[in-house]
Design a protein around this motif. Structure first.
Motif, PDB file in Angstrom:
ATOM      1  N   LYS A  98       0.838  -1.210   0.000  1.00 11.01           N
ATOM      2  CA  LYS A  98       0.000   0.000   0.000  1.00 11.01           C
ATOM      3  C   LYS A  98       0.867   1.252   0.000  1.00 11.01           C
ATOM      4  O   LYS A  98       0.569   2.227  -0.705  1.00 11.01           O
ATOM      5  CB  LYS A  98      -0.935   0.017   1.210  1.00 11.01           C
ATOM      6  N   MET A  99       1.933   1.241   0.801  1.00  9.21           N
ATOM      7  CA  MET A  99       2.855   2.384   0.821  1.00  9.21           C
ATOM      8  C   MET A  99       3.482   2.593  -0.553  1.00  9.21           C
ATOM      9  O   MET A  99       3.551   3.715  -1.062  1.00  9.21           O
ATOM     10  CB  MET A  99       3.957   2.185   1.861  1.00  9.21           C
ATOM     11  N   GLN A 100       3.937   1.493  -1.165  1.00 11.32           N
ATOM     12  CA  GLN A 100       4.568   1.568  -2.486  1.00 11.32           C
ATOM     13  C   GLN A 100       3.592   2.121  -3.521  1.00 11.32           C
ATOM     14  O   GLN A 100       3.929   3.017  -4.291  1.00 11.32           O
ATOM     15  CB  GLN A 100       5.060   0.182  -2.911  1.00 11.32           C
ATOM     16  N   ASN A 101       2.378   1.595  -3.538  1.00  8.86           N
ATOM     17  CA  ASN A 101       1.374   2.052  -4.512  1.00  8.86           C
ATOM     18  C   ASN A 101       1.013   3.519  -4.299  1.00  8.86           C
ATOM     19  O   ASN A 101       0.871   4.279  -5.264  1.00  8.86           O
ATOM     20  CB  ASN A 101       0.126   1.177  -4.445  1.00  8.86           C
ATOM     21  N   SER A 102       0.882   3.931  -3.046  1.00  7.35           N
ATOM     22  CA  SER A 102       0.564   5.333  -2.739  1.00  7.35           C
ATOM     23  C   SER A 102       1.723   6.254  -3.110  1.00  7.35           C
ATOM     24  O   SER A 102       1.513   7.357  -3.627  1.00  7.35           O
ATOM     25  CB  SER A 102       0.238   5.493  -1.253  1.00  7.35           C
ATOM     26  N   PHE A 103       2.940   5.808  -2.858  1.00  7.62           N
ATOM     27  CA  PHE A 103       4.144   6.554  -3.227  1.00  7.62           C
ATOM     28  C   PHE A 103       4.181   6.762  -4.742  1.00  7.62           C
ATOM     29  O   PHE A 103       4.380   7.881  -5.228  1.00  7.62           O
ATOM     30  CB  PHE A 103       5.380   5.781  -2.749  1.00  7.62           C
ATOM     31  N   ASN A 104       3.971   5.679  -5.508  1.00  7.01           N
ATOM     32  CA  ASN A 104       3.976   5.769  -6.964  1.00  7.01           C
ATOM     33  C   ASN A 104       2.865   6.683  -7.478  1.00  7.01           C
ATOM     34  O   ASN A 104       3.085   7.476  -8.401  1.00  7.01           O
ATOM     35  CB  ASN A 104       3.841   4.383  -7.595  1.00  7.01           C
ATOM     36  N   ALA A 105       1.681   6.568  -6.889  1.00  5.55           N
ATOM     37  CA  ALA A 105       0.563   7.425  -7.301  1.00  5.55           C
ATOM     38  C   ALA A 105       0.860   8.890  -6.998  1.00  5.55           C
ATOM     39  O   ALA A 105       0.555   9.778  -7.802  1.00  5.55           O
ATOM     40  CB  ALA A 105      -0.727   6.990  -6.591  1.00  5.55           C
ATOM     41  N   LYS A 106       1.485   9.161  -5.853  1.00  9.12           N
ATOM     42  CA  LYS A 106       1.827  10.535  -5.484  1.00  9.12           C
ATOM     43  C   LYS A 106       2.892  11.097  -6.423  1.00  9.12           C
ATOM     44  O   LYS A 106       2.818  12.264  -6.825  1.00  9.12           O
ATOM     45  CB  LYS A 106       2.294  10.594  -4.028  1.00  9.12           C
ATOM     46  N   ILE A 107       3.856  10.279  -6.816  1.00  8.35           N
ATOM     47  CA  ILE A 107       4.869  10.731  -7.781  1.00  8.35           C
ATOM     48  C   ILE A 107       4.208  11.085  -9.104  1.00  8.35           C
ATOM     49  O   ILE A 107       4.510  12.117  -9.701  1.00  8.35           O
ATOM     50  CB  ILE A 107       5.981   9.669  -7.979  1.00  8.35           C
ATOM     51  N   LYS A 108       3.300  10.239  -9.551  1.00 12.25           N
ATOM     52  CA  LYS A 108       2.594  10.495 -10.810  1.00 12.25           C
ATOM     53  C   LYS A 108       1.788  11.800 -10.713  1.00 12.25           C
ATOM     54  O   LYS A 108       1.817  12.634 -11.617  1.00 12.25           O
ATOM     55  CB  LYS A 108       1.672   9.313 -11.128  1.00 12.25           C
ATOM     56  N   GLU A 109       1.087  11.971  -9.602  1.00 12.07           N
ATOM     57  CA  GLU A 109       0.285  13.179  -9.375  1.00 12.07           C
ATOM     58  C   GLU A 109       1.174  14.437  -9.344  1.00 12.07           C
ATOM     59  O   GLU A 109       0.868  15.443  -9.985  1.00 12.07           O
ATOM     60  CB  GLU A 109      -0.458  13.040  -8.044  1.00 12.07           C
ATOM     61  N   LEU A 110       2.269  14.380  -8.601  1.00 13.21           N
ATOM     62  CA  LEU A 110       3.168  15.535  -8.491  1.00 13.21           C
ATOM     63  C   LEU A 110       3.871  15.832  -9.811  1.00 13.21           C
ATOM     64  O   LEU A 110       4.073  16.999 -10.158  1.00 13.21           O
ATOM     65  CB  LEU A 110       4.205  15.303  -7.385  1.00 13.21           C
ATOM     66  N   SER A 111       4.245  14.793 -10.551  1.00 11.91           N
ATOM     67  CA  SER A 111       4.887  14.987 -11.858  1.00 11.91           C
ATOM     68  C   SER A 111       3.964  15.734 -12.802  1.00 11.91           C
ATOM     69  O   SER A 111       4.389  16.655 -13.506  1.00 11.91           O
ATOM     70  CB  SER A 111       5.265  13.635 -12.476  1.00 11.91           C
TER      71      SER A 111
END
Length: 182
Positions: free
Chosen positions: A80-93
């Motif tokens: 869950k942490m990994q998926n949220s981290f990846n989603a946040k990177i995508k959102e911030l990018s």
């Protein structure tokens, strides 16, 4: 002198891969904002399962006193942490119109440690804490995102929790590395 504060527990350290390069290649305000957002999402997803000892740069030192650690609970939380981290990177990018070249690695270790207080700070102490930090510096994983479970952690799992799918895992002398897809 005897310390009755020594307990068995789990040390968890999520750490960013690519952080030094990111700091050198990103404007100070932008980089600080991105890192703050990424660390915050890890803390939010943790949902107080682990306590926080400290945050240093791109890593969080989580811990939990636990006599019977559960692989399934912890691995589910880390995914869950990994998926949220990846989603946040995508959102911030997308939001900042920039490429964020960071990935996430986790170290999960188990053993004895204690905690003490200095002013308003709770500090962890013990060989287990040092070993967990040393495990971050490894050459065992080829993937940018992974979980490294120490042999010590795997040894303390209850027998009923030993149903680990080894298809996406690599066993090494020090423990087991679980790779994330993609």
């Amino acid at each position: 002198m005897e310390n009755t504060n020594i307990k068995n527990g789990i040390i968890l350290i999520p750490d960013f891969n690519g952080f030094t390069q990111f700091v050198f290649n990103t404007k100070l305000f932008t980089g600080e904002y991105i890192v703050r957002q990424l660390l915050s999402i890890l803390i939010d997803v943790n949902n107080r399962y682990f306590d926080i000892s400290e945050i240093e740069g791109d890593a969080i030192l989580f811990y939990k006193y636990d006599k019977k650690p559960c692989y399934k609970k912890i691995s589910t939380l880390l995914v869950k942490m990994q998926n949220s981290f990846n989603a946040k990177i995508k959102e911030l990018s997308k939001l900042m119109n920039t490429s964020i070249d960071l990935s996430l690695k986790f170290v999960v270790h188990y053993g004895q440690f204690s905690e003490y207080k200095i002013g308003n700070f709770q500090k962890l102490y013990g060989k287990t804490v040092i070993e967990a930090h040393q495990m971050l510096k490894n050459n065992w994983a080829n993937q940018p995102s992974y979980i490294f479970y120490s042999r010590s952690f795997l040894t303390f799992l209850p027998y009923s929790d030993n149903t680990i799918d080894t298809a996406k895992h690599h066993i090494c002398d020090f423990g087991m590395i679980e790779y994330f897809e993609g």
